[in-house]
Scaffold this active site. Structure first.
Site, PDB file in Angstrom:
ATOM      1  N   LYS A  42       0.830  -1.217   0.000  1.00 19.12           N
ATOM      2  CA  LYS A  42       0.000   0.000   0.000  1.00 19.12           C
ATOM      3  C   LYS A  42       0.857   1.256   0.000  1.00 19.12           C
ATOM      4  O   LYS A  42       1.941   1.268   0.582  1.00 19.12           O
ATOM      5  CB  LYS A  42      -0.883   0.030   1.258  1.00 19.12           C
ATOM      6  CG  LYS A  42      -2.000  -0.983   1.244  1.00 19.12           C
ATOM      7  CD  LYS A  42      -2.845  -0.849   2.496  1.00 19.12           C
ATOM      8  CE  LYS A  42      -3.952  -1.885   2.549  1.00 19.12           C
ATOM      9  NZ  LYS A  42      -4.588  -1.947   3.876  1.00 19.12           N
ATOM     10  N   SER A 131     -10.722   1.413   5.247  1.00 20.57           N
ATOM     11  CA  SER A 131     -10.025   2.701   5.115  1.00 20.57           C
ATOM     12  C   SER A 131     -10.037   3.144   3.659  1.00 20.57           C
ATOM     13  O   SER A 131     -10.196   4.336   3.366  1.00 20.57           O
ATOM     14  CB  SER A 131      -8.576   2.570   5.597  1.00 20.57           C
ATOM     15  OG  SER A 131      -8.530   2.248   6.955  1.00 20.57           O
TER      16      SER A 131
HETATM   17  O1  PNS Z   1      -4.207  -2.621   7.786  1.00 18.18           O
HETATM   18  P1  PNS Z   1      -3.455  -3.563   6.888  1.00 18.18           P
HETATM   19  O2  PNS Z   1      -2.897  -2.823   5.686  1.00 18.18           O
HETATM   20  O3  PNS Z   1      -4.254  -4.765   6.483  1.00 18.18           O
HETATM   21  O4  PNS Z   1      -2.198  -4.076   7.763  1.00 18.18           O
HETATM   22  C1  PNS Z   1      -1.265  -4.944   7.189  1.00 18.18           C
HETATM   23  C2  PNS Z   1      -0.017  -5.112   8.082  1.00 18.18           C
HETATM   24  C3  PNS Z   1       0.673  -3.772   8.311  1.00 18.18           C
HETATM   25  C4  PNS Z   1      -0.414  -5.714   9.400  1.00 18.18           C
HETATM   26  C5  PNS Z   1       0.886  -6.086   7.269  1.00 18.18           C
HETATM   27  O5  PNS Z   1       1.115  -5.607   5.979  1.00 18.18           O
HETATM   28  C6  PNS Z   1       2.215  -6.334   7.953  1.00 18.18           C
HETATM   29  O6  PNS Z   1       2.294  -7.081   8.899  1.00 18.18           O
HETATM   30  N1  PNS Z   1       3.289  -5.701   7.431  1.00 18.18           N
HETATM   31  C7  PNS Z   1       4.631  -5.898   7.899  1.00 18.18           C
HETATM   32  C8  PNS Z   1       5.357  -6.957   7.016  1.00 18.18           C
HETATM   33  C9  PNS Z   1       4.950  -8.353   7.449  1.00 18.18           C
HETATM   34  O7  PNS Z   1       5.352  -8.804   8.495  1.00 18.18           O
HETATM   35  N2  PNS Z   1       4.085  -9.021   6.632  1.00 18.18           N
HETATM   36  C10 PNS Z   1       3.528 -10.321   6.977  1.00 18.18           C
HETATM   37  C11 PNS Z   1       4.441 -11.470   6.680  1.00 18.18           C
HETATM   38  S1  PNS Z   1       4.762 -11.657   4.982  1.00 18.18           S
END
Ligand code: PNS
Length: 164
Positions: A42, A131
């Site tokens: 995003k 969102s």
């Molecule tokens: O509100 P969202 O965009 O659904 O949140 C997504 C979020 C931030 C929780 C996710 O993208 C995330 O954990 N990002 C950090 C990278 C990560 O650990 N990804 C998951 C394992 S691949």
């Protein structure tokens, strides 16, 4: 042992749907850390510090004494490990959320097996709320007051101008 849960998200911006999940989670765990992170897929409208500020403001208003705000960069599972969380809270709205959430939960479990992902269903009025949807409405001068808390409405107003 006290049960600590992390509620991670991009929170771009925090909506009434997120608040619904925070309140539900606060009843299930000893402590919740609402954690603002980055979703590499995003490109956020609000900066990291704007999103943090809004989440902090909203959480303070909720006045739930077991809910705090945090932030993380990099891997969520690593962050959960660092802070000693045993649960990762995610809201699950519809079947369309499932595949992405399932993949993420399994990846997180591989990296940090001591945390379980716990999916919570929001109240029905928030099932369709996201969102992304709220941003489109705000961008097009629509009224977002029923979808987001007041500080977010004001933040949209500052971003886009128009009717408050
Ligand atoms: O509100 P969202 O965009 O659904 O949140 C997504 C979020 C931030 C929780 C996710 O993208 C995330 O954990 N990002 C950090 C990278 C990560 O650990 N990804 C998951 C394992 S691949």
């Amino acid at each position: 042992m006290k049960k600590l849960a992390v509620y991670p998200g991009t929170f771009d911006p925090i909506t009434n749907g997120h608040i619904d999940i925070i309140v539900r989670a606060s009843k299930l765990f000893d402590r919740i850390i609402v954690s603002v992170g980055e979703n590499p897929q995003k490109k956020p409208l609000f900066t990291h510090s704007e999103r943090m500020g809004l989440v902090e403001n909203v959480v303070e208003t909720l006045a739930l004494d077991n809910v705090d705000v945090g932030y993380f960069s990099g891997l969520l599972a690593r962050y959960a490990d660092e802070i000693g969380a045993t649960a990762i809270i995610r809201g699950l709205r519809a079947v369309s959320d499932f595949e992405y959430e399932f993949q993420m939960a399994l990846a997180n479990r591989k990296i940090y097996p001591d945390a379980e992902t716990v999916f919570l269903m929001p109240s029905e009025p928030f099932v369709y709320l996201s969102s992304s949807m709220v941003k489109i409405i705000a961008q097009n001068s629509g009224d977002v007051s029923i979808f987001v808390p007041k500080p977010v409405e004001i933040a949209f107003h500052k971003k886009f101008g128009g009717k408050k």
